[in-house]
Design a protein around this motif. Structure first.
Motif, mmCIF file in Angstrom:
data_model
loop_
_atom_site.group_PDB
_atom_site.id
_atom_site.type_symbol
_atom_site.label_atom_id
_atom_site.label_comp_id
_atom_site.label_asym_id
_atom_site.label_seq_id
_atom_site.Cartn_x
_atom_site.Cartn_y
_atom_site.Cartn_z
ATOM 1 N N PHE A 1 4.589 63.253 16.136
ATOM 2 C CA PHE A 1 4.350 61.624 15.890
ATOM 3 C C PHE A 1 2.834 62.142 16.575
ATOM 4 O O PHE A 1 1.908 61.386 16.166
ATOM 5 C CB PHE A 1 5.341 60.867 16.691
ATOM 6 C CG PHE A 1 4.142 59.493 16.402
ATOM 7 C CD1 PHE A 1 4.376 59.212 15.043
ATOM 8 C CD2 PHE A 1 4.196 58.399 17.445
ATOM 9 C CE1 PHE A 1 3.619 57.528 14.863
ATOM 10 C CE2 PHE A 1 3.953 57.383 16.988
ATOM 11 C CZ PHE A 1 3.719 56.953 15.891
ATOM 12 N N LYS A 2 2.622 61.816 17.849
ATOM 13 C CA LYS A 2 1.582 62.599 18.263
ATOM 14 C C LYS A 2 0.329 63.127 17.855
ATOM 15 O O LYS A 2 -0.751 62.642 18.009
ATOM 16 C CB LYS A 2 1.381 62.528 19.961
ATOM 17 C CG LYS A 2 2.472 60.975 20.666
ATOM 18 C CD LYS A 2 2.700 62.783 22.177
ATOM 19 C CE LYS A 2 3.363 61.124 22.493
ATOM 20 N NZ LYS A 2 4.700 60.382 22.622
ATOM 21 N N GLU A 3 0.800 64.580 17.480
ATOM 22 C CA GLU A 3 -0.240 64.858 16.724
ATOM 23 C C GLU A 3 -0.368 64.912 15.189
ATOM 24 O O GLU A 3 -1.683 64.540 14.409
ATOM 25 C CB GLU A 3 0.655 66.174 17.100
ATOM 26 C CG GLU A 3 0.131 67.583 15.778
ATOM 27 C CD GLU A 3 -1.534 68.186 16.497
ATOM 28 O OE1 GLU A 3 -2.081 68.443 15.332
ATOM 29 O OE2 GLU A 3 -2.587 67.252 17.167
ATOM 30 N N GLY A 4 0.449 64.081 14.557
ATOM 31 C CA GLY A 4 0.167 63.263 13.418
ATOM 32 C C GLY A 4 -0.613 62.634 13.602
ATOM 33 O O GLY A 4 -1.193 62.266 12.406
ATOM 34 N N VAL A 5 -0.511 61.382 14.425
ATOM 35 C CA VAL A 5 -1.300 60.764 14.888
ATOM 36 C C VAL A 5 -2.968 61.056 14.754
ATOM 37 O O VAL A 5 -3.939 60.566 14.557
ATOM 38 C CB VAL A 5 -1.259 59.534 15.834
ATOM 39 C CG1 VAL A 5 -2.400 58.770 15.618
ATOM 40 C CG2 VAL A 5 -0.078 58.765 15.301
ATOM 41 N N ILE B 1 -6.527 60.997 12.942
ATOM 42 C CA ILE B 1 -8.299 60.567 13.403
ATOM 43 C C ILE B 1 -9.027 61.158 13.753
ATOM 44 O O ILE B 1 -10.565 61.257 12.961
ATOM 45 C CB ILE B 1 -7.453 59.499 14.244
ATOM 46 C CG1 ILE B 1 -6.441 59.011 14.986
ATOM 47 C CG2 ILE B 1 -8.645 59.416 15.136
ATOM 48 C CD1 ILE B 1 -6.071 57.320 15.321
ATOM 49 N N GLU B 2 -8.958 62.840 14.254
ATOM 50 C CA GLU B 2 -9.857 63.260 14.555
ATOM 51 C C GLU B 2 -10.318 64.530 12.643
ATOM 52 O O GLU B 2 -10.818 65.634 13.420
ATOM 53 C CB GLU B 2 -9.227 64.417 15.128
ATOM 54 C CG GLU B 2 -9.226 64.051 17.200
ATOM 55 C CD GLU B 2 -8.433 64.553 17.788
ATOM 56 O OE1 GLU B 2 -7.572 65.687 17.459
ATOM 57 O OE2 GLU B 2 -7.670 63.974 18.887
ATOM 58 N N LYS B 3 -9.460 63.852 12.292
ATOM 59 C CA LYS B 3 -9.481 65.260 10.546
ATOM 60 C C LYS B 3 -9.922 66.007 11.334
ATOM 61 O O LYS B 3 -11.237 67.149 10.228
ATOM 62 C CB LYS B 3 -10.789 64.024 10.072
ATOM 63 C CG LYS B 3 -11.273 62.774 9.862
ATOM 64 C CD LYS B 3 -12.640 62.378 9.203
ATOM 65 C CE LYS B 3 -12.811 60.553 8.761
ATOM 66 N NZ LYS B 3 -11.978 59.315 9.847
ATOM 67 N N ARG B 4 -8.755 66.781 11.393
ATOM 68 C CA ARG B 4 -9.019 68.012 11.262
ATOM 69 C C ARG B 4 -7.486 68.598 11.313
ATOM 70 O O ARG B 4 -6.205 67.951 10.572
ATOM 71 C CB ARG B 4 -8.841 68.775 13.162
ATOM 72 C CG ARG B 4 -7.396 67.992 13.924
ATOM 73 C CD ARG B 4 -7.422 68.537 15.046
ATOM 74 N NE ARG B 4 -7.436 68.272 15.958
ATOM 75 C CZ ARG B 4 -5.354 67.477 16.238
ATOM 76 N NH1 ARG B 4 -5.034 68.317 15.490
ATOM 77 N NH2 ARG B 4 -4.808 67.381 17.290
ATOM 78 N N ALA B 5 -7.456 69.732 10.736
ATOM 79 C CA ALA B 5 -6.107 70.716 10.050
ATOM 80 C C ALA B 5 -4.517 70.542 10.987
ATOM 81 O O ALA B 5 -5.320 70.545 12.533
ATOM 82 C CB ALA B 5 -5.938 71.987 10.536
#
Length: 274
Positions: A256-260, A264-268
């Motif tokens: 979940f943290k990585e999904g957000v 936000i950071e517009k990366r893979a």
């Protein structure tokens, strides 16, 4: 592990299980059943595996039950033909879990997506296994049949329960009662499979499986799969409550943290499955 009637390969997050009796069009046996279930259970536990692909060696996927099983039934040994390959020595679950203890329904409880890569003809018990996979891809121009009614048999191994849920009662009754041969294109039209070209077919299915579990959270996929299949045995209130509980748990997950973060950071994404 030394396998007799399957092969197993793990690469780039995908475990590929190949039914390996090409001279018999991968006809189903008790040995194949036990080996496949053991391989699936191993893959479910393996952190290096995010998806499972099941395919056939040679020009067929699975031609149905091996003739030795059919001959045993025709000779009056119905118990032997019915129980060939059933797991032994396993505790008998109750309640909701009891639905996932059968020959192929255990695939629904695997916390990773299971793909059937149907590379050639598929019939009978081979189709029963495939309908309990989460996804079915089939080479264009291939043949499919339920087979049972034309052998004087009935729709067994859970297919009479699962097939109507995939293609609707009318299409299911057509396929089961007529046991007629259906080509890939018709099977795709009724939603039973998705058709792909024969060229590089297995690599294409492996790529789809890999992309699914890299672009989306493996943890989310496992939870969603559980909600979908459990929902078949629940009313709306039960399904709703189970989903709410699963959502609360997801808020505490790394994925979940990585999904957000990746949004936000517009990366893979760099999902871990935790």
């Amino acid at each position: 592990m030394n396998w007799e009637q399957i092969t197993v390969d793990v690469a780039d997050f995908v475990c590929t299980i190949t039914l390996n009796r090409p001279d018999k069009l991968n006809a189903w046996t008790g040995t194949m059943q036990c080996e496949m279930q053991r391989a699936v259970e191993d893959a479910a536990r393996d952190p290096a595996v995010r998806a499972i692909v099941v395919t056939g060696a040679g020009r067929g996927f699975c031609a149905g039950a091996d003739m030795s099983i059919l001959e045993a039934g025709a000779a009056g040994d119905a118990r032997a033909s019915q129980e060939a390959g059933e797991p032994e020595g396993r505790p008998s679950p109750t309640g909701l879990d009891a639905n996932y203890r059968h020959r192929f329904s255990y695939l629904l409880r695997v916390p990773k997506p299971v793909f059937a890569a149907i590379n050639g003809p598929i019939a009978g018990i081979g189709l029963c296994m495939a309908v309990f996979c989460d996804f079915r891809y089939m080479v264009e121009g291939q043949k499919l049949t339920t087979a049972f009614a034309r052998r004087g048999l009935i729709a067994e191994h859970g297919i009479s329960w699962m097939l109507p849920r995939l293609v609707g009662p009318t299409n299911a009754l057509d396929l089961l009662c007529s046991a007629r041969t259906v080509m890939t294109e018709e099977a795709a039209t009724i939603g039973l499979v998705k058709a792909l070209p024969g060229r590089d077919f297995l690599e294409a299915v492996q790529g789809i499986a890999r992309s699914l579990t890299i672009d989306a959270s493996p943890r989310s996929i496992g939870a969603i799969k559980r909600l979908v299949w459990d929902g078949f045995f629940q009313d709306l209130d039960q399904a709703w409550r189970q989903a709410d509980e699963a959502m609360v748990r997801s808020f505490a997950s790394e994925d979940f943290k990585e999904g957000v973060a990746h949004f936000i950071e517009k990366r893979a994404p760099r999902f871990t499955g935790r």
